[in-house]
Design a protein around this motif. Structure first.
Motif, PDB file in Angstrom:
ATOM      1  N   CYS A  11      62.914  39.125   9.219  1.00 36.07           N
ATOM      2  CA  CYS A  11      64.370  39.040   9.330  1.00 36.07           C
ATOM      3  C   CYS A  11      65.012  39.883   8.231  1.00 36.07           C
ATOM      4  CB  CYS A  11      64.820  37.585   9.206  1.00 36.07           C
ATOM      5  SG  CYS A  11      66.617  37.390   9.243  1.00 36.07           S
ATOM      6  N   PHE A  30      66.626  40.089  22.136  1.00 38.32           N
ATOM      7  CA  PHE A  30      67.196  39.198  21.137  1.00 38.32           C
ATOM      8  C   PHE A  30      66.109  38.309  20.566  1.00 38.32           C
ATOM      9  CE2 PHE A  30      70.502  39.925  24.356  1.00 38.32           C
ATOM     10  CZ  PHE A  30      71.448  40.565  23.569  1.00 38.32           C
ATOM     11  N   TYR A  31      66.231  38.009  19.283  1.00 38.59           N
ATOM     12  CA  TYR A  31      65.294  37.112  18.611  1.00 38.59           C
ATOM     13  C   TYR A  31      66.074  36.354  17.547  1.00 38.59           C
ATOM     14  CZ  TYR A  31      61.374  35.423  15.845  1.00 38.59           C
ATOM     15  OH  TYR A  31      60.493  34.625  15.158  1.00 38.59           O
ATOM     16  N   GLU A  32      65.986  35.027  17.572  1.00 35.73           N
ATOM     17  CA  GLU A  32      66.676  34.216  16.572  1.00 35.73           C
ATOM     18  C   GLU A  32      65.717  33.877  15.445  1.00 35.73           C
ATOM     19  OE1 GLU A  32      69.091  30.019  15.990  1.00 35.73           O
ATOM     20  OE2 GLU A  32      68.608  30.695  18.011  1.00 35.73           O
ATOM     21  N   CYS A  33      66.098  34.240  14.237  1.00 31.30           N
ATOM     22  CA  CYS A  33      65.289  33.920  13.055  1.00 31.30           C
ATOM     23  C   CYS A  33      65.158  32.407  12.949  1.00 31.30           C
ATOM     24  CB  CYS A  33      65.945  34.485  11.795  1.00 31.30           C
ATOM     25  SG  CYS A  33      65.096  34.012  10.274  1.00 31.30           S
ATOM     26  N   THR A  34      63.942  31.935  12.779  1.00 35.37           N
ATOM     27  CA  THR A  34      63.716  30.494  12.711  1.00 35.37           C
ATOM     28  C   THR A  34      64.141  29.903  11.375  1.00 35.37           C
ATOM     29  OG1 THR A  34      61.430  30.900  12.057  1.00 35.37           O
ATOM     30  CG2 THR A  34      61.837  30.517  14.399  1.00 35.37           C
ATOM     31  N   HIS A  37      68.611  31.549  11.320  1.00 35.20           N
ATOM     32  CA  HIS A  37      69.219  31.540  12.658  1.00 35.20           C
ATOM     33  C   HIS A  37      70.066  32.774  12.965  1.00 35.20           C
ATOM     34  CE1 HIS A  37      67.569  27.592  13.244  1.00 35.20           C
ATOM     35  NE2 HIS A  37      68.064  27.261  12.050  1.00 35.20           N
ATOM     36  N   THR A  38      69.842  33.865  12.226  1.00 38.05           N
ATOM     37  CA  THR A  38      70.492  35.130  12.548  1.00 38.05           C
ATOM     38  C   THR A  38      69.922  35.646  13.867  1.00 38.05           C
ATOM     39  OG1 THR A  38      70.856  35.720  10.235  1.00 38.05           O
ATOM     40  CG2 THR A  38      70.776  37.548  11.803  1.00 38.05           C
ATOM     41  N   LEU A  39      70.791  36.127  14.742  1.00 40.90           N
ATOM     42  CA  LEU A  39      70.350  36.686  16.010  1.00 40.90           C
ATOM     43  C   LEU A  39      70.067  38.170  15.816  1.00 40.90           C
ATOM     44  CD1 LEU A  39      69.829  36.078  19.008  1.00 40.90           C
ATOM     45  CD2 LEU A  39      72.189  36.779  19.439  1.00 40.90           C
ATOM     46  N   LYS A  41      68.981  41.912  16.979  1.00 41.70           N
ATOM     47  CA  LYS A  41      69.093  42.806  18.135  1.00 41.70           C
ATOM     48  C   LYS A  41      68.432  44.121  17.752  1.00 41.70           C
ATOM     49  CE  LYS A  41      73.601  40.814  19.060  1.00 41.70           C
ATOM     50  NZ  LYS A  41      75.041  41.063  18.995  1.00 41.70           N
TER      51      LYS A  41
END
Length: 69
Positions: A11, A30-34, A37-39, A41
């Motif tokens: 991230c 898209f991937y949400e940081c675990t 929680h930043t999305l 792109k």
């Protein structure tokens, strides 16, 4: 040629790293940081989040094919 299916996404916001399995039949836009929680792109010119933030490019790019055509 051996294709790597595992990639470590880092991230850019918090530096958290997560190991993910890349799909071979779809792009991951898209991937949400675990952690924060930043999305995420893809960056301009990249086809997916693995090409932008991963330790390995996506399988089609590794095989020098068009990604997600």
């Amino acid at each position: 040629m051996t294709v790597t299916l595992e990639s470590v996404i880092t991230c850019p916001n918090c530096g958290h790293q997560a190991t993910e399995i890349m799909p071979t039949d779809a792009c991951t836009y898209f991937y949400e940081c675990t952690s924060c929680h930043t999305l995420l792109k893809p960056l301009a010119g990249d086809c997916c989040v693995f090409c932008s933030y991963g330790s390995a490019k996506c399988p089609p790019i590794q095989e020098q094919k068009s990604c997600c055509a």
